[in-house]
Motif scaffolding. Structure first.
Motif, PDB file in Angstrom:
ATOM      1  N   ILE A  24       1.238 -18.583 -44.162  1.00  0.00           N
ATOM      2  CA  ILE A  24       2.670 -18.397 -43.933  1.00  0.00           C
ATOM      3  C   ILE A  24       3.108 -19.268 -42.763  1.00  0.00           C
ATOM      4  CG2 ILE A  24       2.704 -16.069 -44.884  1.00  0.00           C
ATOM      5  CD1 ILE A  24       2.635 -14.964 -42.092  1.00  0.00           C
ATOM      6  N   GLY A  25       4.356 -19.660 -42.773  1.00  0.00           N
ATOM      7  CA  GLY A  25       4.859 -20.513 -41.713  1.00  0.00           C
ATOM      8  C   GLY A  25       5.037 -19.765 -40.407  1.00  0.00           C
ATOM      9  N   TYR A  26       4.756 -20.436 -39.312  1.00  0.00           N
ATOM     10  CA  TYR A  26       4.946 -19.844 -37.983  1.00  0.00           C
ATOM     11  C   TYR A  26       5.049 -20.950 -36.947  1.00  0.00           C
ATOM     12  CZ  TYR A  26      -0.032 -20.835 -37.126  1.00  0.00           C
ATOM     13  OH  TYR A  26      -1.254 -21.458 -36.964  1.00  0.00           O
ATOM     14  N   GLU A  27       5.718 -20.622 -35.860  1.00  0.00           N
ATOM     15  CA  GLU A  27       5.780 -21.524 -34.715  1.00  0.00           C
ATOM     16  C   GLU A  27       4.833 -20.991 -33.656  1.00  0.00           C
ATOM     17  OE1 GLU A  27       8.897 -23.230 -31.312  1.00  0.00           O
ATOM     18  OE2 GLU A  27       9.551 -21.719 -32.779  1.00  0.00           O
ATOM     19  N   LEU A  28       3.989 -21.862 -33.146  1.00  0.00           N
ATOM     20  CA  LEU A  28       3.010 -21.465 -32.138  1.00  0.00           C
ATOM     21  C   LEU A  28       3.455 -21.954 -30.769  1.00  0.00           C
ATOM     22  CD1 LEU A  28       0.215 -20.187 -31.546  1.00  0.00           C
ATOM     23  CD2 LEU A  28      -0.762 -22.467 -31.876  1.00  0.00           C
ATOM     24  N   LYS A  29       3.637 -21.019 -29.855  1.00  0.00           N
ATOM     25  CA  LYS A  29       3.927 -21.366 -28.465  1.00  0.00           C
ATOM     26  C   LYS A  29       2.711 -21.001 -27.630  1.00  0.00           C
ATOM     27  CE  LYS A  29       8.956 -21.226 -28.550  1.00  0.00           C
ATOM     28  NZ  LYS A  29      10.187 -20.771 -27.857  1.00  0.00           N
ATOM     29  N   HIS A  30       2.140 -22.004 -26.999  1.00  0.00           N
ATOM     30  CA  HIS A  30       0.866 -21.841 -26.298  1.00  0.00           C
ATOM     31  C   HIS A  30       1.099 -21.701 -24.801  1.00  0.00           C
ATOM     32  CE1 HIS A  30      -3.174 -22.683 -24.834  1.00  0.00           C
ATOM     33  NE2 HIS A  30      -3.627 -22.515 -26.062  1.00  0.00           N
ATOM     34  N   TYR A  31       0.383 -20.753 -24.202  1.00  0.00           N
ATOM     35  CA  TYR A  31       0.461 -20.515 -22.763  1.00  0.00           C
ATOM     36  C   TYR A  31      -0.946 -20.601 -22.176  1.00  0.00           C
ATOM     37  CZ  TYR A  31       4.996 -18.576 -24.086  1.00  0.00           C
ATOM     38  OH  TYR A  31       6.263 -18.402 -24.599  1.00  0.00           O
ATOM     39  N   THR A  32      -1.030 -21.059 -20.937  1.00  0.00           N
ATOM     40  CA  THR A  32      -2.320 -21.259 -20.283  1.00  0.00           C
ATOM     41  C   THR A  32      -2.487 -20.257 -19.157  1.00  0.00           C
ATOM     42  OG1 THR A  32      -2.245 -23.620 -20.805  1.00  0.00           O
ATOM     43  CG2 THR A  32      -3.788 -22.927 -19.080  1.00  0.00           C
ATOM     44  N   ARG A  33      -3.668 -19.715 -19.020  1.00  0.00           N
ATOM     45  CA  ARG A  33      -3.955 -18.752 -17.962  1.00  0.00           C
ATOM     46  C   ARG A  33      -3.892 -19.396 -16.585  1.00  0.00           C
ATOM     47  NH1 ARG A  33      -6.344 -14.017 -19.554  1.00  0.00           N
ATOM     48  NH2 ARG A  33      -6.903 -13.873 -21.775  1.00  0.00           N
ATOM     49  N   ASP A  34      -3.531 -18.617 -15.583  1.00  0.00           N
ATOM     50  CA  ASP A  34      -3.584 -19.085 -14.200  1.00  0.00           C
ATOM     51  C   ASP A  34      -5.038 -19.409 -13.868  1.00  0.00           C
ATOM     52  OD1 ASP A  34      -4.096 -18.498 -11.182  1.00  0.00           O
ATOM     53  OD2 ASP A  34      -1.923 -18.721 -11.311  1.00  0.00           O
ATOM     54  N   PRO A  35      -5.322 -20.589 -13.313  1.00  0.00           N
ATOM     55  CA  PRO A  35      -6.718 -20.980 -13.078  1.00  0.00           C
ATOM     56  C   PRO A  35      -7.450 -20.122 -12.047  1.00  0.00           C
ATOM     57  CG  PRO A  35      -5.196 -22.538 -12.056  1.00  0.00           C
ATOM     58  CD  PRO A  35      -4.378 -21.640 -12.910  1.00  0.00           C
ATOM     59  N   VAL A  36      -6.709 -19.422 -11.211  1.00  0.00           N
ATOM     60  CA  VAL A  36      -7.337 -18.580 -10.182  1.00  0.00           C
ATOM     61  C   VAL A  36      -7.430 -17.132 -10.647  1.00  0.00           C
ATOM     62  CG1 VAL A  36      -7.170 -17.720  -7.820  1.00  0.00           C
ATOM     63  CG2 VAL A  36      -6.554 -20.095  -8.332  1.00  0.00           C
ATOM     64  N   THR A  37      -6.311 -16.555 -11.040  1.00  0.00           N
ATOM     65  CA  THR A  37      -6.292 -15.141 -11.417  1.00  0.00           C
ATOM     66  C   THR A  37      -6.742 -14.903 -12.851  1.00  0.00           C
ATOM     67  OG1 THR A  37      -4.003 -15.172 -12.217  1.00  0.00           O
ATOM     68  CG2 THR A  37      -4.350 -14.812  -9.845  1.00  0.00           C
ATOM     69  N   ARG A  38      -6.677 -15.927 -13.703  1.00  0.00           N
ATOM     70  CA  ARG A  38      -6.982 -15.838 -15.127  1.00  0.00           C
ATOM     71  C   ARG A  38      -5.974 -14.978 -15.884  1.00  0.00           C
ATOM     72  NH1 ARG A  38      -8.777 -19.691 -16.844  1.00  0.00           N
ATOM     73  NH2 ARG A  38      -9.862 -18.731 -18.603  1.00  0.00           N
ATOM     74  N   LEU A  39      -4.829 -14.698 -15.256  1.00  0.00           N
ATOM     75  CA  LEU A  39      -3.794 -13.897 -15.882  1.00  0.00           C
ATOM     76  C   LEU A  39      -2.795 -14.793 -16.615  1.00  0.00           C
ATOM     77  CD1 LEU A  39      -3.081 -11.337 -13.017  1.00  0.00           C
ATOM     78  CD2 LEU A  39      -4.523 -11.012 -15.048  1.00  0.00           C
ATOM     79  N   ALA A  40      -1.966 -14.172 -17.437  1.00  0.00           N
ATOM     80  CA  ALA A  40      -0.933 -14.906 -18.153  1.00  0.00           C
ATOM     81  C   ALA A  40       0.086 -15.470 -17.171  1.00  0.00           C
ATOM     82  CB  ALA A  40      -0.242 -13.984 -19.155  1.00  0.00           C
ATOM     83  N   PRO A  41       0.698 -16.608 -17.499  1.00  0.00           N
ATOM     84  CA  PRO A  41       1.709 -17.189 -16.615  1.00  0.00           C
ATOM     85  C   PRO A  41       2.988 -16.363 -16.618  1.00  0.00           C
ATOM     86  CG  PRO A  41       1.639 -18.402 -18.665  1.00  0.00           C
ATOM     87  CD  PRO A  41       0.499 -17.420 -18.713  1.00  0.00           C
ATOM     88  N   PRO A  42       3.843 -16.530 -15.614  1.00  0.00           N
ATOM     89  CA  PRO A  42       5.069 -15.727 -15.511  1.00  0.00           C
ATOM     90  C   PRO A  42       5.963 -15.818 -16.733  1.00  0.00           C
ATOM     91  CG  PRO A  42       4.646 -16.897 -13.463  1.00  0.00           C
ATOM     92  CD  PRO A  42       3.652 -17.422 -14.455  1.00  0.00           C
TER      93      PRO A  42
END
Length: 213
Positions: A24-42
């Motif tokens: 099925i069609g979808y748009e993928l928006k990719h986010y990168t983890r913070d290199p220090v905390t390893r948490l999701a970006p704001p």
């Protein structure tokens, strides 16, 4: 069109893989983890109060939690494919194993990850109990995959999509040895042959080594 907000090296890989399996069609928006905390970006945390991935938007609908998103996509866009109906003889197995990773193995692995970082927890009864629960859960996985080629039974389903992250990519956060589980290894070898899985991982986490053994 569906928009999948995917955090690299996370359980949101399940949703990307599902879309590839269903074609099925979808748009993928990719986010990168913070290199220090390893948490999701704001910018990802701002999308949903949970502050975690995945997040899916579909018109006016926006939901989080990988299991909920998988069920939503199957029902709304997949025509019920990769799920088993109540009348199917393997329906009970499908339900159980669909919820097994997030309700059993993954929380135990997360608990071990946290306790392993606390010096005072080493050798503590709580730590030993947490380790035993992982061992017990893995024994259940090994036994199930000795009974059937896939978690729900003879056919590949969304229950497999839910479990594979916990058995593979989750090991980047909590390493563990699977060499003593031949049925699990054979299962992951079968997963590695699925074109949709390979395509999803290449799109969602390009260059990441797949922990399939």
């Amino acid at each position: 069109m569906l928009t999948i907000h995917h955090l690299g090296i996370s359980q949101s890989e399940r949703v990307v893989w599902l879309c590839e399996e269903l074609a099925i069609g979808y748009e993928l928006k990719h986010y990168t983890r913070d290199p220090v905390t390893r948490l999701a970006p704001p910018e990802l945390r701002a999308l949903h109060p949970a502050g975690t991935a995945p997040v899916m938007t579909d018109g006016d609908v926006q939901i989080a939690e990988s299991g909920a998103i998988v069920q939503y996509i199957i029902a709304r866009h997949g025509g019920g494919r990769l799920a088993l109906p109540p009348e199917h003889p393997d329906f009970g197995n499908y339900l159980y194993w669909f919820h097994f990773p997030n309700g059993n193995l993954q929380p135990h692995l997360g608990r071990n990850m946290v306790l392993g970082r606390i010096e005072a927890a080493k050798g503590h009864p709580a730590t030993l109990s947490a380790q035993e629960r992982v061992t017990r859960a893995l024994a259940m996985v090994e036994a199930r995959l000795g009974e059937a080629p896939y978690f729900a039974g003879s056919a590949f389903t969304a229950a497999d999509i839910m479990n594979v992250f916990t058995l593979t990519t989750m090991r980047y956060f909590q390493p563990w040895d699977i060499s003593a589980y031949p049925n699990l290894l054979a299962y992951l070898a079968r997963i590695a042959q699925r074109p949709a899985y390979i395509a999803a991982m290449a799109k969602g986490d390009p260059g990441m080594k797949l922990l399939l053994k």
